[in-house]
Scaffold this motif. Structure first.
Motif, short mmCIF file in Angstrom:
data_model
loop_
_atom_site.label_atom_id
_atom_site.label_comp_id
_atom_site.label_asym_id
_atom_site.label_seq_id
_atom_site.Cartn_x
_atom_site.Cartn_y
_atom_site.Cartn_z
N THR A 78 0.80 -1.25 0.02
CA THR A 78 0.07 0.02 -0.06
C THR A 78 0.93 1.15 -0.11
OG1 THR A 78 0.05 0.34 2.35
CG2 THR A 78 -1.63 -1.23 1.28
N TYR A 79 0.28 2.41 -0.39
CA TYR A 79 0.90 3.75 -0.38
C TYR A 79 1.60 3.85 0.97
CZ TYR A 79 1.67 8.59 -0.10
OH TYR A 79 2.28 9.84 -0.23
N THR A 126 4.64 1.68 1.90
CA THR A 126 5.83 2.15 1.05
C THR A 126 6.34 3.67 1.58
OG1 THR A 126 5.00 1.25 -0.88
CG2 THR A 126 6.70 2.80 -1.22
N ARG A 127 5.47 4.44 1.99
CA ARG A 127 5.96 5.91 2.40
C ARG A 127 6.62 5.57 3.93
NH1 ARG A 127 1.02 9.11 4.33
NH2 ARG A 127 1.14 7.50 5.92
N ASP A 149 3.25 13.88 5.10
CA ASP A 149 3.07 13.30 3.77
C ASP A 149 2.83 14.50 2.68
OD1 ASP A 149 1.84 12.16 1.51
OD2 ASP A 149 0.26 10.81 2.72
N TYR A 199 6.72 3.95 -5.98
CA TYR A 199 5.55 3.75 -5.65
C TYR A 199 5.05 3.28 -6.96
CZ TYR A 199 5.42 6.69 -1.63
OH TYR A 199 5.79 7.29 -0.37
N ASP A 251 -0.64 3.94 -7.16
CA ASP A 251 -0.42 4.93 -6.08
C ASP A 251 0.23 6.25 -6.91
OD1 ASP A 251 -1.30 3.47 -4.08
OD2 ASP A 251 0.63 2.92 -3.69
N ALA A 278 -1.42 9.86 -6.97
CA ALA A 278 -0.55 11.11 -6.59
C ALA A 278 -0.71 12.18 -7.66
CB ALA A 278 0.94 10.71 -6.37
#
Length: 223
Positions: A2-3, A6-7, A114, A135, A139, A143
């Motif tokens: 998921t975003y 990963t973040r 973020d 990403y 995603d 973005a």
């Protein structure tokens, strides 16, 4: 992945694992031959992206999305922009804040969090240099369209291009030593991205920068 997951990995890498590596890479300190190619490539890519913006940015509000150690932030502020510089890494934010010329400080607001947070507001321009490269397709489309919709002019960003050379270097582990290797980049074909966002805006191909062990592709999105 998921975003958010990963973040989180990106935050851990830049804020804990490789802060000193990136602090040195983005300075004028002597680095290895491999990292020197990365430094030169990043300098060239930053110049390519900045060339899409007016030289005089007085009165413009600009987002530096994933500001890192603040090189892009400083150049935007020097052009007169009111800059919001955001990054997931508190350590890199502090480096950027410390390095910023005091005469430019009034034009910059640093934010840790973020880069896609809608609470950051609207902008004339947003730049995301190598901050979206980890990403996946869904995603990155979200973005681009989400952040691009909050830009009155343009979103200029980079992706990792889908090339055999890049992937060969990456999987061979040549970019950084094993101890501080970054999260895995996800390659994208600009034409595929353009088709994916065609319903909401236009994607312009700004070209590729390759310098030894650095390779990145610049794109411009206008809603």
């Amino acid at each position: 992945m998921t975003y958010e997951a990963t973040r989180s990995r990106v935050e851990t890498y830049f804020d804990q694992t490789a802060t000193q590596t990136w602090e040195r890479l983005t300075s004028t300190a002597k680095v290895s031959r491999i990292r020197e190619t990365v430094r030169r490539g990043r300098d060239r890519m930053r110049a390519r992206m900045l060339a899409r913006l007016p030289d005089d940015l007085r009165g413009a509000r600009v987002l530096d999305a994933g500001c890192g150690a603040g090189q892009m932030t400083a150049e935007l502020a020097a052009r007169g922009a009111d800059v919001v510089a955001v990054d997931v890494s508190p350590s890199l934010i502090e480096i950027a804040r410390t390095r910023l010329d005091p005469t430019l400080a009034a034009r910059v607001r640093f934010a840790c969090g973020d880069m896609l947070d809608a609470d950051l507001g609207r902008f004339d321009y947003a730049l995301a240099m190598d901050s979206l490269i980890y990403y996946g397709a869904a995603d990155i489309r979200a973005a681009i369209t989400g952040l691009g919709a909050r830009c009155d002019q343009a979103l200029v960003f980079t992706v990792a291009p889908r090339t055999p050379l890049l992937m060969g270097m990456w999987y061979a582990g040549k970019l950084f030593p094993r101890s501080d290797r970054s999260p895995v980049m996800v390659p994208h074909a600009p034409a595929t991205l353009a088709r994916g966002v065609a319903d909401s805006g236009r994607l312009a191909d700004l070209g590729r920068t390759a310098s030894g062990f650095y390779i990145s592709h610049a794109l411009e999105y206008r809603a």
